[in-house]
Write an enzyme that holds these catalytic residues in place. Structure first.
Site, PDB file in Angstrom:
ATOM      1  CD  GLU A 182      41.595  33.788  31.477  1.00 22.07           C
ATOM      2  OE1 GLU A 182      42.237  34.390  32.524  1.00 22.07           O
ATOM      3  OE2 GLU A 182      42.051  32.774  30.490  1.00 22.07           O
ATOM      4  CG  ASP A 204      44.947  38.672  41.023  1.00 23.20           C
ATOM      5  OD1 ASP A 204      46.275  39.064  41.486  1.00 23.20           O
ATOM      6  OD2 ASP A 204      44.759  38.101  40.173  1.00 23.20           O
TER       7      ASP A 204
END
EC number: 3.2.2.9
Length: 228
Positions: A11, A196
């Site tokens: 990230e 997701d």
């Protein structure tokens, strides 16, 4: 100085590669990357996963480097059907989905003697929203909820949506960062890209799309830095 926090290497990698005059600092197992992005002084923080790691890292960031604002970047699971993989959520506020002191008269998600939710800085929200529009991303504003569980089952998702019907996305650090910023009076914002859909396939889609989510969320941070 701008503080930036991400939980995972994936990230923060794009942002780390943009830093010039890079200095790596390690405090209590937390890694900080200090330097400049486009002449803006930054400290990029690898917090680690989960609420305690996030709170410790944010506290160290604030006490050691005194950032003017904190930007939390990374990925999240979508709870609202308007969000799809790669879309972006800009937090208006954050709360815990796994805190329950209702027996003592508090709201679900509320830590005793703390607010029900932690509001992001209005100016930062406006700036992030402008960046999302300029980049022609599909972005939404709303509530993000946090807890120390990866939401990978439909039953987990449904429980959270029942308890927090306005929640747009779920992840594992944002509210701890928000609470810490609230207590230290540091303006913050959370921008998360969807990796997701917080369902039975979440673990597989997370692994597949974490890179895409990191790219989207990092692009927002990079554009915001130009205006801070």
């Amino acid at each position: 100085m701008i503080g930036i926090i991400g939980a995972m290497e994936e990230e923060i990698l794009i942002l780390k590669e943009k830093i010039t005059d890079l200095e790596e600092i390690s405090i209590a197992h937390v890694k900080f990357y200090k330097g400049y992005i486009d002449n803006q002084e930054v400290v990029l923080t690898l917090s680690g996963i989960g609420k305690v790691n996030a709170a410790i890292s944010t506290t160290l960031l604030i006490n050691t480097f005194s950032p003017d604002v904190i930007l939390n970047t990374g990925s999240a699971g979508a709870l609202d059907h308007s969000l799809n993989i790669g879309d972006v959520l800009i937090s208006t506020e954050a709360t815990y989905h796994d805190a329950d002191a209702t027996a003592f008269g508090y709201e679900l998600g509320q830590i005793p003697n703390m607010p029900i939710a932690y509001a992001a800085d209005d100016d930062l929200v406006t700036l992030a929203q402008s960046v999302v529009e300029q980049q022609e991303m599909n972005g939404k504003l709303g509530l993000i909820v946090s807890g120390d569980s990866f939401i990978g089952e439909v039953s987990q998702r449904e429980t959270i949506k029942t308890n927090f019907p306005d929640a747009m996305a779920v992840e594992m650090e944002a509210t701890a960062i928000a609470q810490t910023c609230y207590q230290f009076k540091v303006p913050f914002i959370i921008t998360r890209a969807v990796s997701d859909l917080a369902n039975g396939e979440a673990n597989m889609t997370f692994d597949e799309f974490i890179g895409e989510a990191a790219k989207s969320s990092s692009e927002i941070v990079l554009e915001m830095l130009k205006s801070l």
